[in-house]
Design a protein around this motif. Sequence first.
Motif, PDB file in Angstrom:
ATOM      1  N   VAL A   3       0.860  -1.175   0.000  1.00 55.63           N
ATOM      2  CA  VAL A   3       0.000   0.000   0.000  1.00 55.63           C
ATOM      3  C   VAL A   3       0.900   1.229   0.000  1.00 55.63           C
ATOM      4  N   LEU A  44      -9.935   5.605   0.535  1.00 54.63           N
ATOM      5  CA  LEU A  44      -9.893   4.396   1.367  1.00 54.63           C
ATOM      6  C   LEU A  44     -10.361   3.177   0.571  1.00 54.63           C
ATOM      7  N   MET A  48      -8.047  -0.068  -0.353  1.00 48.03           N
ATOM      8  CA  MET A  48      -8.459  -1.412   0.048  1.00 48.03           C
ATOM      9  C   MET A  48      -8.721  -2.330  -1.141  1.00 48.03           C
TER      10      MET A  48
END
Length: 167
Positions: A3, A44, A48
């Motif tokens: 990430v 977000l 994800m």
Amino acid sequence: MTVSLALVVVMAALIACGVYLLLERSLTRVVLGFLLVGNGVNLLILIMAGPAGFAPIYDESLAPEEYSDPLPQALILTAIVITFAVSAFLLALIYRSWRLANADDVSDDADDVALREGAVTMPLEETAPDEGDTDFPVDEAAGEPVAPAPVADGEPQPADVETGGAR
């Protein structure tokens, strides 16, 4: 799966600034806070979603793990549309508030402040209805509206006369 730390920091900053602005009394700042939180949540969802992959078009030479998941992208598009609609609604509320009060600040209601401080509020006084407030005639002796007499079946009612029998 790795990430990007920059995306996580930007997402956290957007949500933090958005929550700060949502807690303000100015309605314009509330809209800006809502937009920042919406964009932070979109980031977000993107974070994800997992690593970038190929487009989910059927290709026999690629393994299923190499495809990109289309669901997070669809969720982000849906969130953008919902954020736009709610923002338009909030802007209409701000415009209406500005036209009525010439201010976009939300002030405390006197009854809410009294209730929060534990004061007892006075109930509203009962008043007799004015002649112009009701369609029924007012009984002057009792000061109350007089209900119309019941109509027997088969007789035309006022609604039937006005609409030609259709209800």
